[in-house]
Motif scaffolding. Structure first.
Motif, PDB file in Angstrom:
ATOM      1  N   ASP A 121       0.484 -30.862 -96.498  1.00 42.19           N
ATOM      2  CA  ASP A 121       1.690 -30.696 -95.685  1.00 42.19           C
ATOM      3  C   ASP A 121       1.668 -31.635 -94.477  1.00 42.19           C
ATOM      4  OD1 ASP A 121       4.176 -29.627 -95.096  1.00 42.19           O
ATOM      5  OD2 ASP A 121       3.364 -27.862 -94.065  1.00 42.19           O
ATOM      6  N   LEU A 174       5.395 -21.285-103.348  1.00 43.61           N
ATOM      7  CA  LEU A 174       4.676 -21.692-102.148  1.00 43.61           C
ATOM      8  C   LEU A 174       3.668 -20.625-101.723  1.00 43.61           C
ATOM      9  CD1 LEU A 174       6.328 -23.328 -99.059  1.00 43.61           C
ATOM     10  CD2 LEU A 174       4.770 -21.428 -98.745  1.00 43.61           C
ATOM     11  N   SER A 190       4.864 -27.222 -98.632  1.00 41.26           N
ATOM     12  CA  SER A 190       6.009 -26.664 -97.918  1.00 41.26           C
ATOM     13  C   SER A 190       7.233 -26.666 -98.821  1.00 41.26           C
ATOM     14  CB  SER A 190       6.294 -27.467 -96.641  1.00 41.26           C
ATOM     15  OG  SER A 190       7.005 -28.641 -96.949  1.00 41.26           O
ATOM     16  N   ASN A 191       8.281 -25.998 -98.327  1.00 43.80           N
ATOM     17  CA  ASN A 191       9.556 -26.015 -99.070  1.00 43.80           C
ATOM     18  C   ASN A 191      10.580 -26.883 -98.372  1.00 43.80           C
ATOM     19  OD1 ASN A 191       9.934 -24.380 -96.886  1.00 43.80           O
ATOM     20  ND2 ASN A 191      10.742 -22.625 -98.012  1.00 43.80           N
ATOM     21  N   ILE A 207       9.493 -27.789-103.967  1.00 46.12           N
ATOM     22  CA  ILE A 207       8.469 -27.809-102.924  1.00 46.12           C
ATOM     23  C   ILE A 207       8.207 -29.261-102.531  1.00 46.12           C
ATOM     24  CG2 ILE A 207       7.325 -25.661-103.630  1.00 46.12           C
ATOM     25  CD1 ILE A 207       5.155 -27.381-104.976  1.00 46.12           C
TER      26      ILE A 207
END
Length: 386
Positions: free
Chosen positions: A7, A313, A324-325, A354
Motif C-alpha cells: 500500500d 481486502l 487498499s480499495n 483493490i
C-alpha cells in the motif's frame, strides 16, 4: 505475524537515511526558524539549504519553492490562490482527480466559479486536445494530475502545459504519485505549479511542497505569519523540511533502479494473476504504460458479477497482507471509487477492485504469496456467493 505491505501509494515507511538527517533538528537544533538567535539561524539555514536542494532536483528556482503541510494543502492553496490571483472564474480539471483538487474546486462553485470536467478515456488519460478545446477567456487554472493515485495512468503533462502556455492559462499538476517514480522537470514540462508530499517517497508525514513558477498570478491562501516570504503562514516544520529534502534527493538519485524494480514486480504480478485467474481478473486503467508502482485490479465471478472488494481486502488483512480499495483519503467510503466510475466501470466492477502498490523493499516472493492467498480467499468468496 509480520505484515506484507502493498500500500505504498497510501504512504511509505520513513527511510533511515531520512530519519538520520532529521534527528538533529528534532533534538539539539530545535530553534524556531523565525527567531533571531543562533538556534533560530541554524534552523533558517537548514530550511534554505533544503529549498535550494529541492529546487535543483525539480530544475526550479529556490524562490519558487513553498513548504506546506503536504499534497492536500498544496492543492488547496494553488486552486484557491489562482482564482484570487487571476480574477477569472473558471477551473478546468477532470472527475478522477484527487479529492484535494476536486473538493476545493467544488467549494468555489458557491462563489460563482464554473468547473469544467474533462472526461478521461478508459485508461484515465486526458489529452492536450481536450484541454485546448475547453480553455476559454475565463479560465483561471487547469489542474490535472501527472499520475493517477488509484489506477496509475500518466497524463501527457508536457503537451498539456504547452497548450495552456499558448493560451496564457496557468497549469497545475498534482505530482504526488510521480515524484520518485518517473522524472519530473518543471522547465522541461513547462508547468506553472505542482504539488508534492514527502510521505509518498519515504519521507515524513505532514510536509510537502507547492511549486509556483515566478510570475504566475497566484495569491497566498494560508495567512497568519511572515514565513515562506509571506506566502504560507505558520511555524516552519524544520525537521520535516530537512527530511523532505533528503527524501527527494534519494528518490531522484535512486529513481532508475527503484522504477525498474517496481515495473518488474508489476509485470510479475500481472503474469501470476493471469495464470491463476484468467478471465476472472481485470486490470483497471492501463495494463501497460502506466506508473510502475500502481496496479489496480478487479475480480469478477463467472457470471460477471462483482465480488465484495471490501471483504477481499479484510481477508487479505487477516492473512497479514496490506492492500487498499483506492485512495487512502476515501477508504471506508460506501460509494464506488470516483476514479473507477470516472473511467466508465460499473458499480459491481468498481466494488470488486483493490489497489496493489509496490515499494522498494517488496519482492517477487511476496507477490507470489499475495497471489496464492488471493486464490484461497476468492475460492471461499465464490463458494459463498454461489
Amino acid at each position: 505475524m509480520d505484515s506484507i505491505y502493498f500500500d505504498h501509494a497510501a504512504t511509505t515507511p520513513l527511510d533511515k537515511r531520512v530519519l538520520d538527517a532529521m534527528t538533529p533538528f528534532l533534538t539539539e537544533n530545535y530553534g524556531n526558524a523565525n527567531s533571531a538567535h543562533q538556534l533560530g539561524r541554524t534552523s533558517k539555514v537548514a530550511i534554505e539549504d533544503a529549498r535550494e536542494n529541492i529546487a535543483k532536483l525539480l530544475n526550479a528556482e529556490p524562490s519558487e519553492i513553498i513548504f506546506t503541510s503536504g499534497g492536500t494543502e498544496s492543492d488547496n492553496a494553488v486552486i484557491k490562490g489562482m482564482i484570487t490571483g487571476t480574477g477569472k472564474n473558471e477551473i478546468i480539471t477532470s472527475p478522477i482527480e484527487h479529492h484535494a483538487v476536486l473538493h476545493p474546486a467544488e467549494s468555489l462553485e458557491n462563489e460563482g466559479i464554473t468547473i469544467k470536467y474533462l472526461e478521461p478515456n478508459e485508461e484515465g488519460i486526458i489529452t492536450a486536445e481536450q484541454v485546448k478545446n475547453a480553455i476559454s477567456e475565463n479560465t483561471a487554472i487547469v489542474s490535472l494530475m501527472h499520475v493517477n493515485n488509484e489506477i496509475g495512468s500518466i497524463n501527457p503533462i508536457k503537451e498539456i502545459a504547452e497548450v495552456c502556455r499558448e493560451s496564457g492559462v496557468p497549469f497545475h499538476s498534482d505530482t504526488v504519485q510521480s515524484i520518485g517514480k518517473i522524472p519530473v522537470d518543471v522547465k522541461e514540462f513547462g508547468m506553472d505549479a505542482l504539488s508534492i508530499s514527502a510521505h509518498k517517497i519515504y519521507g515524513p508525514k505532514g510536509i510537502g511542497v507547492l511549486y509556483v513558477k515566478n510570475g504566475t498570478p497566484w495569491e497566498p491562501w494560508l495567512q497568519g505569519g511572515s514565513q515562506e516570504r509571506k506566502r504560507r503562514g505558520g511555524t516552519s516544520n524544520v525537521p520535516g523540511i530537512v527530511g523532505l529534502s533528503k527524501a527527494m534527493e534519494l528518490a531522484v538519485d535512486e529513481l532508475e533502479n527503484n522504477a525498474s524494480h517496481y515495473y518488474s514486480l508489476r509485470e510479475f504480478a500481472i503474469q501470476q494473476l493471469d495464470e491463476k485467474f484468467d478471465e476472472q481478473f481485470y486490470v483497471n486503467g492501463p495494463r501497460n504504460g502506466g506508473a510502475p508502482h500502481i496496479l489496480n485490479v478487479a475480480f469478477l465471478s463467472p457470471d460477471e458479477k462483482g465480488l465484495d472488494g471490501e471483504m477481499l481486502l479484510l481477508n487479505l488483512d487477516i492473512e497479514g497482507i496490506c492492500v487498499s480499495n483506492g485512495s487512502a483519503c476515501t477508504s471506508g467510503a460506501t460509494e464506488p471509487s470516483h476514479v473507477l466510475s470516472g473511467i466508465g466501470l460499473n458499480q459491481d466492477h468498481c466494488n470488486s477492485s483493490i489497489r496493489i502498490s509496490f515499494g522498494k523493499h517488496n519482492t517477487k516472493e511476496e507477490v507470489t504469496l499475495l497471489v496464492n492467498k488471493l486464490e484461497g480467499i476468492l475460492d471461499r468468496m465464490l463458494a459463498m456467493a454461489g
